[in-house]
Design a protein around this motif. Structure first.
Motif, PDB file in Angstrom:
ATOM      1  N   GLN A 154       0.797   5.500   0.498  1.00  0.00           N
ATOM      2  CA  GLN A 154       0.090   6.681   0.970  1.00  0.00           C
ATOM      3  C   GLN A 154       0.976   7.889   0.669  1.00  0.00           C
ATOM      4  O   GLN A 154       2.117   7.952   1.138  1.00  0.00           O
ATOM      5  CB  GLN A 154      -0.203   6.588   2.468  1.00  0.00           C
ATOM      6  CG  GLN A 154      -1.116   7.667   3.007  1.00  0.00           C
ATOM      7  CD  GLN A 154      -2.577   7.388   2.702  1.00  0.00           C
ATOM      8  OE1 GLN A 154      -2.931   6.271   2.382  1.00  0.00           O
ATOM      9  NE2 GLN A 154      -3.419   8.388   2.813  1.00  0.00           N
ATOM     10  N   SER A 181      -3.971   7.520  -2.156  1.00  0.00           N
ATOM     11  CA  SER A 181      -3.915   6.209  -1.486  1.00  0.00           C
ATOM     12  C   SER A 181      -4.011   5.139  -2.563  1.00  0.00           C
ATOM     13  O   SER A 181      -4.952   5.137  -3.364  1.00  0.00           O
ATOM     14  CB  SER A 181      -5.067   6.056  -0.489  1.00  0.00           C
ATOM     15  OG  SER A 181      -5.027   7.077   0.480  1.00  0.00           O
ATOM     16  N   GLN A 182      -3.041   4.260  -2.588  1.00  0.00           N
ATOM     17  CA  GLN A 182      -3.026   3.205  -3.601  1.00  0.00           C
ATOM     18  C   GLN A 182      -2.807   1.859  -2.930  1.00  0.00           C
ATOM     19  O   GLN A 182      -1.982   1.725  -2.026  1.00  0.00           O
ATOM     20  CB  GLN A 182      -1.919   3.467  -4.633  1.00  0.00           C
ATOM     21  CG  GLN A 182      -2.202   4.693  -5.505  1.00  0.00           C
ATOM     22  CD  GLN A 182      -1.134   4.922  -6.555  1.00  0.00           C
ATOM     23  OE1 GLN A 182       0.023   5.131  -6.213  1.00  0.00           O
ATOM     24  NE2 GLN A 182      -1.520   4.887  -7.811  1.00  0.00           N
ATOM     25  N   GLU A 183      -3.567   0.893  -3.380  1.00  0.00           N
ATOM     26  CA  GLU A 183      -3.425  -0.487  -2.905  1.00  0.00           C
ATOM     27  C   GLU A 183      -3.040  -1.362  -4.090  1.00  0.00           C
ATOM     28  O   GLU A 183      -3.798  -1.495  -5.050  1.00  0.00           O
ATOM     29  CB  GLU A 183      -4.725  -0.995  -2.280  1.00  0.00           C
ATOM     30  CG  GLU A 183      -4.619  -2.410  -1.750  1.00  0.00           C
ATOM     31  CD  GLU A 183      -5.907  -2.930  -1.165  1.00  0.00           C
ATOM     32  OE1 GLU A 183      -5.937  -4.090  -0.722  1.00  0.00           O
ATOM     33  OE2 GLU A 183      -6.902  -2.165  -1.158  1.00  0.00           O
ATOM     34  N   LYS A 190      -2.351  -4.992  -5.518  1.00  0.00           N
ATOM     35  CA  LYS A 190      -2.936  -6.273  -5.136  1.00  0.00           C
ATOM     36  C   LYS A 190      -2.242  -7.473  -5.753  1.00  0.00           C
ATOM     37  O   LYS A 190      -2.778  -8.574  -5.740  1.00  0.00           O
ATOM     38  CB  LYS A 190      -4.425  -6.286  -5.518  1.00  0.00           C
ATOM     39  CG  LYS A 190      -5.202  -5.129  -4.912  1.00  0.00           C
ATOM     40  CD  LYS A 190      -6.641  -5.110  -5.386  1.00  0.00           C
ATOM     41  CE  LYS A 190      -7.388  -3.912  -4.793  1.00  0.00           C
ATOM     42  NZ  LYS A 190      -8.789  -3.830  -5.261  1.00  0.00           N
ATOM     43  N   THR A 250       0.854  -1.185   0.000  1.00  0.00           N
ATOM     44  CA  THR A 250       0.000   0.000   0.000  1.00  0.00           C
ATOM     45  C   THR A 250       0.889   1.234   0.000  1.00  0.00           C
ATOM     46  O   THR A 250       1.961   1.244   0.615  1.00  0.00           O
ATOM     47  CB  THR A 250      -0.925   0.027   1.222  1.00  0.00           C
ATOM     48  OG1 THR A 250      -0.140  -0.018   2.420  1.00  0.00           O
ATOM     49  CG2 THR A 250      -1.886  -1.151   1.211  1.00  0.00           C
TER      50      THR A 250
END
Length: 1247
Positions: free
Chosen positions: A524, A539-541, A543, A522
């Motif tokens: 931020q 904000s990036q997730e 996966k 993740t």
């Protein structure tokens, strides 16, 4: 309790300041349970028992049992238990019992459930064996062959006060595993942290602590033929010891208790696990701990309690224990976890001595810790995500969690994944050296531009990126960016720049982001613009890499950015960014300068501050992992940004290198990126400026030109037997064939074990098929139930005399039949027997008057149609409703012809004698012939089809009778960027209607092809259900956001709110236009219900309210008069006759149904969890088929389409709109004219 690990969230009198946190068991650590895993469950209630015939016998003490009994009250017994009044509060029980939590428990509220199954899955048995091995570390290898898994979930206590919905009751969840080898059986008791919420239950009006333990029950005495109480082993008897079940251990993990409970040879001692401290505690040095006094022991080793053999000699039991932790003093506190022992008369004066000596018995050799170590938990609230059945995880059972291009290595405390040579990554995700990488994702959020008070909304905007890994070039594009924000996003090159860091060109001795942390992390970031102070958070997730070999990311934007005018361009200078590396966290900050060139040629130089943190989970076990430099520098140059207004795209491009913070770069072309190798090649540096190009793994060529290798074509057996190989650029993917699944190694495809269907085999004990039904429930189990019209337990069924309950109309005669009944109107009345109307009460129709006039006329009269043959007399044929039949024939000449609704002959339809023309029902339009259909809507197959929605499309499955022709299933309509919920069909115009909740609307399209048309686009919140009245030409829908039910004509005009009160979450809605009735379901969590009203809104009433939780789908079969629904809460499909209110269950144990439709004898429902369309035989009460679309996603609404409307169906509004000017709304025996809510004064309501 000496030697036992203390509770997780506690600080005790003896303090050792240790920086360690030990995790307790959580509910997610339990073995999988639920119907989806093959579990059965007990019927709701109290003291409910279910016999389980075991696939493999279990050993309990020294006896062998081939059946057990699962009970609501928190135990499994070895014989049929007596009523609860004979054993609750009276332990030890006089029958064999394994009790993880014995008390007066209750599941009758429908929230609590008791699941159970037998399991021989190797993966499951391996996990259980690892836990047993951890509890008995010195034992031989545990080779399990069978397990019984029982889970008590959310069970409440019986007789406690509650508010009515059961939600405020305290509830317990715990699990029992009875695991067997060939000659030995173990029991594992699991108590999740926070899921033991009560420790006592009410017995005879008094609060009594629950109990846990084992009892052999009555056994034959040594010197008499009478039965006496056998040995027993108590784990918990008071509230403190019950509370400690979730906080102590004998297996090395808090809340997990392991016991050896039986063998094939002489065995009379329950043997507990021997690891009474956790791994973290055992590793703590004993520094300066104050001496703790030991409790006194009556014997040096643990012994079970053998009570005296004469009942009169029973005495209060002192506790002989090997484990105790007093919080004050041992003398003042009763010990919680214990084995009861025979009173030592010498040590305990006042206790009567047994009349007979005890038989000799083996003593387990368990070491007694002299100075048990105590710990203080630094942060008792912290959770460590450890699976209890994989506490010491190894590659043997976790190899499949590594990438296909990684090796799994075992370490002292666990396993780690490491990418193979030629690949890089963290082992969970690996990509080939030199191979380009793609990234896909979505962007959401709200961004304010300049001083605007209105944000620009981002809703699933597509983000795509492409990286040439061998030179560090990264390209990023975000689509559907409006002009109001597009130019102002240009300075934010790092919006997608993180992929540049992840795949940056590496300098010698340094690694890019993907090499360090892989693809799951993740990010931020905070951007502060100067001089205005605007702030934006990103904000990036990330996966990981999906099945298409693409990195997947979701992005959220929130905040404000300065405005960049339309037509302005942005130039970003090259910049450097220092990345600081620490355990599982990477941080960086920098200052970025950028230049804005305005349309008038003026130039502004601006800046922003950039701070970001990247969090990830590294493998903690790899002692040999190469350490990283604490700091690395990312160099970004050749930055290009552009907003493409014509295509509404924001584009970024940049070149990225990662290396030393000194900034010294190697000049070899492999490190500068100026080498000319193919984009799918890796550059290999040589001496000085020499280098070679080598195609990446999965590609072939000279390095300057590389082509993909088709591994599936070149090596057909590369995936192994029972597999399907799918080639992808640079790699390939193996999938198991239908009927097979991956084994625990993640590579081998093994056949799915098929259970025995006793119903199909005929090896069941249900009553004969004429009276009973056998319903297969999975896992070789079945349920017997009497057919409708019969009463009994399914094994014995007797006919019900329905005529005794006044089912028919008062003007009808009832005739009872075997399993059913018939109703017939008395002379002078007409109807179906359920509704009878006096013949004199109804006006004659035009057809009936015409028929009477012909019959009354003198011979030689003429018929209404001319020219007419002179032979005989034409007498019109009327349908049961008095209307003209579509086909009329002359009895004298044998000629037939088609007529319209008024009885007029349709030219060109008259046939000769012996032939009958094909006349369409008056309510069916002829087939439309025209131009080639538009590709937007693909015409469906002729005949009956299932239509169902799946996010951005509507698919169809042809039906052959009641069978789904799955191989012919196709997409009927693509609706990109839409979430289609409800689907309905109009059989007259052959139109499909659907609702969309993304941009709330209701649309329709012709089934013959053509463009979709939106008919309602305003004043909608969340339309989730649609019902079509094909007779009155009206449409009804539910809106779960506006909480109302509305009606309009089929073109969307004349809208009128029918109901706007007492609705919370209306969803499913269905119309019965023939009888003028409307049904809908409201899945209000607090008060779910199914309601019915007339279609004009009158006579509204609640039809079903009991035993409902989440009634999603609703359908009505007019032939059987059955209203059926699918409930995702109770996980049942049920039906009711809305007139007689007779209700019956069709199937239970479904997963998560959303919508349901009836056709023939079958019900078809969509299921969210199975992502499938499931077919249920309503008469056999069992599932018969399943269709899984190629695209795996949630399936929503479902309906049927058919070539013609049902014959002979009319209502009072089907003729000339009932004479109404706007809305004609039918009701039983009549109709109502209604005006739309927006009335121009030309409309008047009338009955």
């Amino acid at each position: 309790m000496a030697g036992l690990a203390r509770p997780c969230p506690a600080v005790f009198g003896v303090l050792l300041l240790l920086a360690v946190t030990v995790n307790c068991v959580s509910r997610s650590d339990l073995l999988d349970y639920g119907v989806q895993f093959g579990d059965q469950f007990l019927d709701p209630g109290t003291d409910v028992t279910q016999e389980v015939i075991l696939d493999q016998a279990v050993f309990f003490f020294d006896n062998q049992f081939d059946k057990v009994y699962v009970n609501t009250n928190g135990f499994v017994s070895l014989k049929q238990p007596p009523p609860e009044s004979e054993y609750l509060g009276k332990m030890p029980a006089d029958f064999g019992i394994i009790a993880p939590f014995l008390g007066d428990l209750d599941t009758s509220d429908g929230i609590g459930k008791v699941f159970f199954r037998q399991d021989a899955n190797p993966d499951v048995l391996q996990k259980i064996a690892e836990q047993i091995g951890q509890a008995f570390p010195n034992e031989d290898e545990v080779d399990l062959t069978h397990a019984l898994i029982v889970t008590w979930e959310n069970v409440a206590t019986r007789g406690t006060a509650e508010r009515g919905d059961g939600l405020n009751q305290k509830r317990n969840t715990f699990q029992l595993v009875v695991a067997s080898m060939e000659l030995t059986t173990y029991a594992i008791l699991l108590y999740p942290k926070d899921d033991l919420q009560y420790f006592s239950t009410l017995l005879e009006g008094e609060s009594r602590p629950a109990e846990a333990g084992f009892s052999q029950g009555q056994i034959k005495g040594w010197f008499s033929w009478s039965s006496t109480q056998g040995p027993y082993y108590r784990i918990a008897t008071d509230e403190d010891s019950v509370r400690d079940l979730a906080q102590l251990t004998n297996s090395g993990r808090r809340g997990v208790w392991v016991y050896l409970i039986g063998t094939s040879s002489a065995f009379d001692t329950i043997t507990p696990g021997r690891v009474t401290t956790t791994a973290a505690e055992e590793s703590v040095p004993h520094q300066g701990a104050p001496e703790v006094p030991e409790p006194a022991y009556s014997e040096p080793d643990e012994t079970p309690d053998y009570p005296p053999y004469e009942e009169e000699t029973f005495a209060p039991e002192p506790f002989t224990t090997t484990t105790a932790f007093p919080e004050a003093s041992f003398e003042s506190e009763e010990l919680a976890l214990h084995e009861e022992a025979v009173p030592d008369v010498a040590a305990q004066p006042g206790y009567p001595r047994s009349s007979y000596p005890l038989p000799p018995r083996p003593q387990p050799a368990l070491a007694q810790p002299v100075n048990p170590q105590l710990i203080v938990l630094e942060d008792p609230e912290e959770d460590i995500n450890v699976n209890v059945f994989s506490y010491y995880e190894t590659c043997a059972s976790n190899r499949h969690k590594c990438s296909n291009f990684a090796d799994c290595r075992d370490y002292a405390s666990g396993y780690c994944c490491h990418c193979k040579p030629g690949y890089y990554g963290n082992g969970k995700d690996c990509v080939a050296d030199g191979k380009p990488q793609r990234m896909n994702g979505k962007v959401n959020g709200r961004v304010y531009v300049g001083s605007s008070r209105t944000p620009v909304e981002f809703s699933n905007n597509d983000l795509h990126s492409y990286v040439v890994a061998n030179d560090g070039r990264a390209y990023v594009a975000v689509s559907t960016i409006p002009d109001s924000v597009g130019p102002s996003l240009q300075p934010l090159s790092s919006l997608g720049g993180v992929i540049g860091w992840a795949f940056a060109l590496e300098q010698p001795g340094y690694e890019n982001g993907f090499s360090v942390i892989g693809g799951v992390f993740t990010r931020q970031a905070e951007v502060t613009f100067q001089p205005g102070g605007e702030k934006l958070t990103i904000s990036q997730e990330f996966k990981g890499i999906d099945e298409h070999d693409h990195l997947v990311v979701s992005t959220q934007l929130e905040g404000r950015i300065p405005e960049v005018p339309q037509g302005a361009t942005v130039q970003i200078d090259p910049y450097y960014e220092i990345y600081q590396y620490s355990s599982n966290l990477i941080t960086s900050s920098s200052t970025r300068d950028y230049t804005v060139t305005l349309p008038d040629g003026s130039v502004q130089t601006l800046m922003y501050l950039w701070r970001q943190s990247i969090s990830f989970q590294s493998c903690p076990h790899a002692e040999a992992s190469r350490p990283l430099p604490s700091s690395q520098q990312l160099s970004v140059d050749q930055v290009f940004v552009m907003y493409d207004s014509a295509n509404q795209l924001i584009r970024y491009a940049m070149t990225n290198k990662v290396g030393s913070i000194s900034g010294n770069q190697q000049q070899n072309p492999c490190f500068t990126g100026r080498h000319g190798c193919d984009t799918t090649a890796v550059c290999r540096p040589g001496q000085g400026n020499q280098f070679t190009c080598e195609c990446a793994t999965g590609f072939t060529g000279d390095g300057r030109t590389c082509l993909d290798i088709d591994e599936c074509r070149d090596t057909p057996q590369i995936c192994g037997p029972h597999t399907i190989c799918n080639n992808q650029p640079g790699t390939f993917r193996c999938e198991c064939m239908e009927g097979f699944q991956f084994a625990s190694d993640g590579h081998t495809c093994v056949q799915v074990a098929l259970p025995i269907d006793h119903c199909q085999r005929g090896s069941h004990d249900c009553d004969v098929p004429e009276r009973a039904r056998c319903s297969y429930t999975g896992a070789s189990s079945y349920i017997c139930s009497c057919l409708p019209g019969f009463l009994g337990n399914g094994r014995t069924c007797q006919d019900i005399d329905e005529c005794q309950t006044a089912r028919c109309h008062r003007d009808a005669v009832c005739h009872n039949t075997e399993g059913s009944f018939t109703c017939q109107c008395r002379p002078g009345f007409h109807g179906d027997g359920f509704t009878c109307t006096s013949i004199s009460d109804r006006e004659k129709t035009a057809c009936e008057l015409h028929r009477e006039s012909v019959q009354d006329a003198t011979s030689g009269g003429y018929g209404i149609f001319r020219p007419r043959p002179a032979v005989g007399q034409y007498v019109p044929t009327c349908d049961p409703y008095g209307e003209y039949e579509p086909t009329q024939c002359h009895s004298g000449t044998g000629q037939c012809w088609c007529v319209d609704r008024s009885g007029q002959e349709i030219p060109g339809t008259r046939s000769g004698p012996g032939n009958r023309p094909t006349c369409l029902d008056h309510n069916v339009s002829p087939t439309v012939f025209g131009p080639t259909p538009s590709p937007v809507v693909s015409p469906v197959s002729p005949g009956v089809n299932l239509l169902f929605a799946q996010s951005g499309k509507i698919e169809h499955i042809p039906l052959d009778g009641n069978s789904m022709m799955k191989e012919e299933a196709k997409t009927m309509m693509h609706l990109p960027d839409r979430v289609v919920i409800a689907v309905a069909y109009d059989c007259v115009d052959k139109m499909v209607y659907w609702s969309d909740i993304t941009q709330p609307s209701i649309s329709r399209a012709s089934m013959q092809g053509g463009q979709p048309t939106a008919i309602i686009t305003k004043d909608l919140g969340s339309p989730e259900g649609i019902a079509i009245d094909h007779l009155s030409r009206n449409m009804y829908w539910t809106d779960s956001r506006l909480d109302h039910i509305e009606v309009s004509t089929l073109d969307g005009r004349n809208r009128r709110v029918l109901f706007d009160r007492d609705l919370i979450n209306p969803r499913a809605i269905i119309a019965d236009p023939k009888n003028g009735r409307l049904y809908w379901a409201d899945w209000n969590r607090d008060n779910p219900k199914i309601e019915v009203s007339n279609m004009d809104g009158t006579d509204r009433t609640v039809l079903v309210k009991d035993d409902l939780e989440l009634p999603n789908g609703l359908t009505f079969d007019s032939h059987s008069r059955q209203l059926c629904w699918a409930d995702a809460g109770t996980r049942k499909v049920e039906c009711i006759d809305p007139y007689t209110r007779l209700r019956k269950k069709v199937v239970d144990g479904v997963h998560y149904p959303f919508s349901v439709v009836s056709y023939g004898r079958n019900l078809y429902y969509t299921d969210w969890r199975r992502q499938a369309v499931v077919s249920v035989d309503r008469l056999a009460e069992r599932e018969v088929d399943e269709f899984q679309p190629q695209k795996k996603s949630r399936a929503y609404g479902i309906t049927t389409s058919y070539p013609q409307c049902p014959e002979a169906e009319v209502n009072y509004c089907s003729r000339n709109n009932g004479g109404c000017s706007h809305l004609c709304l039918p009701r039983p025996q009549g109709f109502t004219c209604r005006c739309p809510d927006v009335n121009d004064g030309s409309c008047f309501d009338r009955e």
